[in-house]
Design a protein around this motif. Structure first.
Motif, short mmCIF file in Angstrom:
data_model
loop_
_atom_site.label_atom_id
_atom_site.label_comp_id
_atom_site.label_asym_id
_atom_site.label_seq_id
_atom_site.Cartn_x
_atom_site.Cartn_y
_atom_site.Cartn_z
N ASP A 1 102.79 -49.97 56.05
CA ASP A 1 101.75 -49.59 55.10
C ASP A 1 101.65 -50.59 53.95
OD1 ASP A 1 101.23 -47.40 56.64
OD2 ASP A 1 102.27 -45.96 55.35
N ASN A 2 102.79 -51.09 53.47
CA ASN A 2 102.75 -52.04 52.37
C ASN A 2 102.12 -53.36 52.80
OD1 ASN A 2 103.74 -52.70 49.52
ND2 ASN A 2 104.58 -54.38 50.71
N TYR A 3 102.44 -53.81 54.02
CA TYR A 3 101.87 -55.06 54.54
C TYR A 3 100.35 -54.95 54.62
CZ TYR A 3 102.10 -59.37 57.38
OH TYR A 3 101.99 -60.66 57.84
N ILE A 4 99.86 -53.83 55.13
CA ILE A 4 98.42 -53.62 55.24
C ILE A 4 97.78 -53.59 53.86
CG2 ILE A 4 96.65 -51.96 55.95
CD1 ILE A 4 98.51 -51.22 58.31
N ARG A 5 98.43 -52.94 52.90
CA ARG A 5 97.92 -52.92 51.53
C ARG A 5 97.75 -54.34 50.99
NH1 ARG A 5 98.71 -48.73 47.61
NH2 ARG A 5 99.04 -46.68 48.55
N CYS A 6 98.74 -55.18 51.22
CA CYS A 6 98.65 -56.55 50.73
C CYS A 6 97.56 -57.32 51.45
CB CYS A 6 100.01 -57.25 50.87
SG CYS A 6 100.04 -58.92 50.15
N ALA A 7 97.47 -57.17 52.77
CA ALA A 7 96.47 -57.90 53.55
C ALA A 7 95.05 -57.52 53.14
CB ALA A 7 96.66 -57.63 55.04
N LYS A 8 94.85 -56.29 52.69
CA LYS A 8 93.51 -55.80 52.36
C LYS A 8 93.25 -55.71 50.86
CE LYS A 8 91.94 -52.47 55.05
NZ LYS A 8 91.84 -51.20 55.80
N GLY A 9 94.23 -56.12 50.05
CA GLY A 9 94.03 -56.07 48.60
C GLY A 9 94.02 -54.67 48.03
N GLN A 10 94.98 -53.85 48.47
CA GLN A 10 95.02 -52.45 48.07
C GLN A 10 96.32 -52.10 47.34
OE1 GLN A 10 94.36 -50.47 51.86
NE2 GLN A 10 92.13 -50.77 51.74
N GLN A 11 96.66 -52.90 46.35
CA GLN A 11 97.78 -52.64 45.44
C GLN A 11 99.10 -52.36 46.19
OE1 GLN A 11 96.74 -49.66 42.50
NE2 GLN A 11 94.99 -50.83 41.77
N PRO A 12 99.70 -53.39 46.75
CA PRO A 12 100.98 -53.21 47.46
C PRO A 12 102.09 -52.79 46.49
CG PRO A 12 100.55 -55.53 47.08
CD PRO A 12 99.30 -54.80 46.67
N TYR A 13 103.17 -52.29 47.07
CA TYR A 13 104.33 -51.90 46.27
C TYR A 13 105.27 -53.08 46.05
CZ TYR A 13 103.25 -46.94 46.08
OH TYR A 13 102.67 -45.73 45.79
N HIS B 1 113.07 -56.59 45.43
CA HIS B 1 113.41 -55.86 44.22
C HIS B 1 112.61 -56.35 43.01
CE1 HIS B 1 116.96 -54.74 46.69
NE2 HIS B 1 116.77 -53.58 46.07
N TYR B 2 112.44 -57.66 42.87
CA TYR B 2 111.72 -58.16 41.71
C TYR B 2 110.22 -57.83 41.81
CZ TYR B 2 110.12 -61.20 37.96
OH TYR B 2 109.54 -61.66 36.80
N SER B 3 109.62 -58.04 43.00
CA SER B 3 108.18 -57.77 43.13
C SER B 3 107.89 -56.27 43.07
CB SER B 3 107.62 -58.38 44.41
OG SER B 3 108.17 -57.80 45.57
N LEU B 4 108.84 -55.44 43.51
CA LEU B 4 108.67 -53.99 43.38
C LEU B 4 108.54 -53.60 41.91
CD1 LEU B 4 108.65 -51.15 44.71
CD2 LEU B 4 111.16 -51.15 44.46
N ALA B 5 109.45 -54.12 41.09
CA ALA B 5 109.37 -53.84 39.65
C ALA B 5 108.10 -54.44 39.05
CB ALA B 5 110.61 -54.39 38.96
N TYR B 6 107.73 -55.62 39.50
CA TYR B 6 106.52 -56.30 39.00
C TYR B 6 105.28 -55.46 39.27
CZ TYR B 6 103.03 -60.09 38.61
OH TYR B 6 101.96 -60.87 38.26
N TYR B 7 105.13 -54.97 40.54
CA TYR B 7 103.94 -54.20 40.88
C TYR B 7 103.98 -52.79 40.30
CZ TYR B 7 102.33 -57.90 43.98
OH TYR B 7 101.87 -59.09 44.47
N ASN B 8 105.16 -52.22 40.16
CA ASN B 8 105.24 -50.90 39.49
C ASN B 8 104.69 -50.99 38.08
OD1 ASN B 8 106.28 -49.44 41.61
ND2 ASN B 8 108.41 -49.64 40.97
N LYS B 9 105.02 -52.08 37.40
CA LYS B 9 104.51 -52.27 36.04
C LYS B 9 103.03 -52.60 36.06
CE LYS B 9 105.28 -54.99 31.83
NZ LYS B 9 106.11 -56.05 31.18
N LEU B 10 102.61 -53.49 36.96
CA LEU B 10 101.22 -53.92 37.03
C LEU B 10 100.27 -52.75 37.32
CD1 LEU B 10 99.21 -56.34 37.05
CD2 LEU B 10 99.62 -56.51 39.52
N TYR B 11 100.69 -51.87 38.22
CA TYR B 11 99.82 -50.78 38.65
C TYR B 11 100.16 -49.44 38.00
CZ TYR B 11 98.50 -54.23 42.17
OH TYR B 11 98.06 -55.37 42.80
N GLY B 12 101.01 -49.46 36.97
CA GLY B 12 101.32 -48.25 36.22
C GLY B 12 102.04 -47.19 37.01
N ARG B 13 102.95 -47.62 37.87
CA ARG B 13 103.71 -46.66 38.68
C ARG B 13 105.04 -46.29 38.05
NH1 ARG B 13 102.53 -50.37 43.52
NH2 ARG B 13 100.55 -49.60 44.33
N GLU B 14 105.37 -46.88 36.92
CA GLU B 14 106.68 -46.63 36.30
C GLU B 14 106.72 -45.22 35.70
OE1 GLU B 14 108.34 -50.88 34.85
OE2 GLU B 14 106.65 -50.12 33.69
#
Length: 359
Positions: free
Chosen positions: A43-55, A346-359
């Motif tokens: 699911d995360n790979y597809i999100r990235c391929a389609k521009g749908q806010q990956p984790y 681990h680093y990109s997970l924290a990066y995207y959590n912050k970017l997309y307001g998932r924290e």
């Protein structure tokens, strides 16, 4: 049935046919499961391929499974010197790590005679069902499954006749060329239908068609739009109705074609290394298309330097959620790769959590 199709039709597809160490063999190998992630790797790979806010930012190739059928003889099977089912003779070039057609290969006497002389594969003769059962056993259900659709519409033309004659057909026989490309699109649709029917879940298609040299594309933009796009888009439209995303493999400095790639519905492009400018692509098209860019690890780097490089990569390319990281090491250094993948997750997970307001 011609002699080349006869070989394909009588092959025992329950066996593994690819030569150990070849690209098909490497792609077909089962991969170790990936430890529990925030959401499924697929699911995360597809999100990235389609521009749908990956984790997290996917580690390219490591996080996917390639569906490479033995039953699709676009290259010789096994991948050593020999004929494909079109009658094209291929040679392995070890220094390049892949196959090329034998110089001056000719399967038809003249392009103007392709309707009379091209021997089209009869796919009803091939045991896709048995091959599909075999290949499916090696696929990780948690990873995305991507069909490697090799030898695109233009590539197949210049594999049948010398390259310069292929280019001359654009000028001398434009209407006949369009018919050829549309007939090839029909074949691509028919062959992909076999994969979708017999090889289990297919999430994406990686379509191969090389369009350029190291300096620029083979065609002007006008010629590309008029003569490459119509049949290619028809095939890609079919794919869009069947799978989650389309990735393009197209060697050459093909930046000039990106607007038309987007028009054709391509979600993702892995540009040829070192000749297509990642910063330009990211800045210009990074919100519209997903790209895979390399992260080269110096063989002297220790863990601290590797982790620092990964963090820098994410900071540089992460803002749109549409970049995958292709971790590259000298001589396939497994220890360096493992460190880099760990930091990337681990680093990109924290990066995207912050970017997309998932924290």
């Amino acid at each position: 049935m011609g002699k080349f199709m006869d070989v394909a039709a009588n092959r025992d597809y329950s066996k593994e046919w690819q030569a150990p160490g070849s690209f098909p063999w490497i792609f077909q190998r089962p991969k170790e499961p990936i430890a529990q992630r925030e959401i499924s790797v697929r699911d995360n790979y597809i999100r990235c391929a389609k521009g749908q806010q990956p984790y997290w930012m996917p580690a390219y190739f490591y996080e996917s499974n390639i569906v490479w059928p033995d039953a699709m003889e676009e290259h010789p099977v096994p991948e050593v010197d020999g004929y494909d089912w079109w009658g094209v003779y291929w040679m392995m070039v070890e220094s390049a790590g892949g196959m090329i057609t034998k110089p001056d290969t000719r399967t038809i006497t003249d392009f103007a005679k392709w309707k009379e002389e091209v021997e089209w594969p009869d796919l009803s003769l091939v045991d896709f069902k048995t091959d599909g059962q075999k290949i499916q056993q090696m696929l990780d259900p948690e990873r995305p499954h991507i069909y490697e659709c090799v030898e695109g519409i233009f590539e197949r033309l210049h594999e049948m006749i010398p390259f310069e004659e292929s280019l001359m057909a654009f000028y001398e026989e434009p209407e006949l060329l369009e018919e050829f490309f549309q007939k090839m699109a029909d074949y691509k649709i028919e062959s992909t239908e076999k994969v979708l029917k017999y090889y289990g879940r297919v999430d994406g298609v990686l379509y191969h068609d090389d369009w350029g040299t190291q300096r620029a594309g083979f065609f002007s933009n006008e010629m590309f739009r008029e003569q490459i796009m119509p049949a290619t888009k028809r095939f890609l439209d079919y794919l869009k109705s069947k799978v989650e995303f389309i990735e393009l493999h197209s060697c050459g400095k093909n930046i000039q074609y990106v607007p038309m790639m987007l028009e054709m519905g391509i979600d993702m492009w892995t540009p040829q290394l070192f000749i297509n400018e990642p910063d330009y692509l990211h800045a210009t098209y990074g919100k519209e298309m997903t790209f895979t860019f390399p992260l080269m690890l110096d063989p002297s780097w220790q863990e601290t330097e590797i982790r620092e490089a990964v963090r820098g990569f994410v900071d540089h390319f992460g803002e749109n959620g549409r970049v995958m990281c292709w971790i590259m090491t000298e001589n396939f250094n497994a220890e360096q790769e493992a460190i880099a993948r760990d930091e990337l997750y681990h680093y990109s997970l924290a990066y995207y959590n912050k970017l997309y307001g998932r924290e």
